[in-house]
Write an enzyme that holds these catalytic residues in place. Structure first.
Site, PDB file in Angstrom:
ATOM      1  N   CYS A 177       0.810  -1.228   0.000  1.00 32.21           N
ATOM      2  CA  CYS A 177       0.000   0.000   0.000  1.00 32.21           C
ATOM      3  C   CYS A 177       0.840   1.274   0.000  1.00 32.21           C
ATOM      4  CB  CYS A 177      -0.925   0.006   1.211  1.00 32.21           C
ATOM      5  SG  CYS A 177      -1.671  -1.593   1.560  1.00 32.21           S
ATOM      6  N   HIS A 317      -3.495   7.328   6.150  1.00 30.90           N
ATOM      7  CA  HIS A 317      -3.596   6.019   5.503  1.00 30.90           C
ATOM      8  C   HIS A 317      -4.994   5.467   5.757  1.00 30.90           C
ATOM      9  CE1 HIS A 317      -2.251   2.444   3.572  1.00 30.90           C
ATOM     10  NE2 HIS A 317      -2.409   1.682   4.640  1.00 30.90           N
ATOM     11  N   GLU A 328      -2.313   4.543  13.814  1.00 32.89           N
ATOM     12  CA  GLU A 328      -2.024   5.796  13.100  1.00 32.89           C
ATOM     13  C   GLU A 328      -2.420   6.995  13.937  1.00 32.89           C
ATOM     14  OE1 GLU A 328      -2.400   7.792   8.657  1.00 32.89           O
ATOM     15  OE2 GLU A 328      -3.700   6.100   9.172  1.00 32.89           O
ATOM     16  N   LYS A 349     -10.193   7.070   1.728  1.00 30.37           N
ATOM     17  CA  LYS A 349     -10.529   5.660   1.471  1.00 30.37           C
ATOM     18  C   LYS A 349     -11.971   5.361   1.872  1.00 30.37           C
ATOM     19  CE  LYS A 349      -5.873   3.609   1.873  1.00 30.37           C
ATOM     20  NZ  LYS A 349      -5.054   4.805   2.180  1.00 30.37           N
ATOM     21  N   HIS A 354      -9.755   1.226  -0.943  1.00 31.97           N
ATOM     22  CA  HIS A 354      -8.297   1.150  -0.846  1.00 31.97           C
ATOM     23  C   HIS A 354      -7.746   0.693  -2.187  1.00 31.97           C
ATOM     24  CE1 HIS A 354      -4.333   0.676   0.481  1.00 31.97           C
ATOM     25  NE2 HIS A 354      -4.520   0.047   1.632  1.00 31.97           N
ATOM     26  N   PHE A 413       1.413  -3.401   3.978  1.00 30.04           N
ATOM     27  CA  PHE A 413       1.689  -4.737   4.513  1.00 30.04           C
ATOM     28  C   PHE A 413       3.178  -5.036   4.338  1.00 30.04           C
ATOM     29  CE2 PHE A 413      -2.760  -6.821   3.976  1.00 30.04           C
ATOM     30  CZ  PHE A 413      -3.135  -6.296   5.201  1.00 30.04           C
TER      31      PHE A 413
END
Length: 427
Positions: A177, A317, A328, A349, A354, A413
């Site tokens: 990502c 994110h 976050e 998002k 995403h 990831f």
């Protein structure tokens, strides 16, 4: 002296629209691009919805459909977004030395040929077991080598080089990502140190296929709110249960400042800072204290030579997973300190899903639009406050306010963390 890097062209194709103007309008209005999955039959999957690009073909940007017949969905999206960005910047009219023009993408793998593979498996199955020779024979009969080649993540970058005669550096990174944000950061460094003058950078990805959905379902990363697709992505909301898988591409033209000034280019903003770290912790989990995210944001702020209090907006994110949003938030509190409560944050998002490898660049363009229009996009579906997520997430409605500097987070990831800082251009 380090050269300054500005953004002179933008392009985007995603579930919210087929160009930057349409995407930005949808985000400001708080619309959702999520709906039932139609690319394949997902009715038997735990998650049967996604954020798809609808009703778009590569001929919309003047490309010959026959040329792209066996090229992947991700390559087509890349071509469309790059053509938009290049036309927007006008760089092909410069007489630019092609060796000073490069490509740096964060692109994912291409579409999987499940139909052909299924035929191969059926051919190989026998009463006595599995016949590899028959499996292989069927593969040689039904597989299209051009389509198989498109599974390689580097293919979109190769196509763009040929489209625009870009003979400079040609790179692709796939850090999940964080990929397209990392691509922009590294492309910026190539220009800063003088290796090139212009870079086409961004990302493209589509994982809306059986393997992609199966993988994320097995990781319990996807929302299973099948009765409410448009309300499924709810970053920072206490009732969040996973992200919504999206697809698309976005590209920017990065240009050395003096070149852009000499030709009178329209400048959307300047890349001020770039931070890159690794959690070095787990493949699918962020470090619980957010150590990589914290260091990444601080690196980007240090590179930009600004203080946390100078940031007017953070595009998070913000995946809508329990762990990411909590960590976050904790990382933002650590970085922004006493200014954390008054620093607006949102996750777009919540509207477009995403986009995996294409997420970072798409959200960076959102930051540029926020700076241009002094409008901050909302986090939609925010209804149930979470005591572990207690910042200003611009809930449900866009906000008009001054925005000169924006920070964009992308955490992937594998523990990859990228932060980019962009700002209003000033001489």
């Amino acid at each position: 002296m380090t050269r300054r890097v500005v953004i002179t062209g933008v392009g985007s194709i995603n579930p919210m629209g087929h160009d930057v103007a349409a995407v930005w309008q949808g985000l400001k209005e708080g619309r959702s691009g999520v709906g039932p999955t139609t690319i394949f039959d997902a009715s038997q999957f735990p998650t049967n919805f996604s954020a798809e690009v609808k009703n778009w073909q590569v001929d919309a940007v003047g490309e010959d459909l026959s040329t792209w017949e066996f090229r992947g969905r991700h390559s087509r999206f890349a071509a469309g977004a790059a053509r938009q960005a290049v036309n927007d910047a006008g760089i092909l009219d410069l007489g630019l030395d092609p060796q000073r023009l490069g490509i740096y993408l964060g692109s994912g793998e291409g579409s999987q040929d499940f139909d052909s593979f299924a035929q191969m498996m059926v051919a190989g199955l026998t009463e006595d077991g599995f016949d590899v020779a028959e499996f292989t024979r069927k593969g040689l009969e039904v597989l299209n080598p051009l389509f198989e080649l498109e599974q390689e993540p580097n293919m979109p970058a190769g196509h763009l080089a040929a489209m625009f005669n870009a003979q400079g550096p040609n790179c692709n990174c796939l850090t999940a990502c964080a990929a397209s944000s990392q691509a922009i950061g590294e492309a910026t460094e190539l220009i800063r140190r003088g290796d090139v003058d212009v870079m086409i950078s961004g990302g493209t990805h589509s994982m809306i296929h059986p393997l992609g959905v199966t993988g994320f379902n097995l990781l319990t990363a996807l929302s299973q709110r099948n009765d409410d697709p448009t309300g499924a992505s709810r970053p920072f909301d206490r009732m969040r249960d996973g992200f919504v898988l999206g697809e698309g591409a976005a590209m920017v033209v990065l240009e050395e400042l003096e070149l852009a000034k000499q030709r009178g280019a329209h400048i959307y903003g300047e890349v001020l800072g770039y931070g890159s770290t690794a959690d070095a912790y787990r493949i699918t989990d962020i470090h619980p204290e957010g150590r990589g995210a914290i260091r990444c944001m601080r690196m980007a702020l240090e590179d930009a030579r600004i203080n946390p209090s100078d940031v007017d907006y953070v595009n998070a994110h913000g995946t809508s997973t329990q762990v990411n949003d909590r960590v976050e938030t904790r990382a933002c509190r650590a970085v922004f300190g006493q200014d954390a409560d008054k620093t607006p944050i949102s996750s777009t998002k919540s509207m477009m899903g995403h986009l995996i490898a294409a997420a970072g660049v798409t959200e960076l363009i959102v930051c540029l639009m926020a700076i241009r229009d002094n409008v901050l996009p909302p986090t939609i579906n925010y209804q149930n406050p979470d005591p572990d997520c207690d910042l200003d997430y611009i809930p449900n409605e866009a906000r008009e306010t001054s925005c000169r500097i924006a920070l964009n987070n992308s955490f992937g990831f594998g523990g990859q963390n990228i932060t980019l800082v962009v700002g209003e251009f000033s001489a």
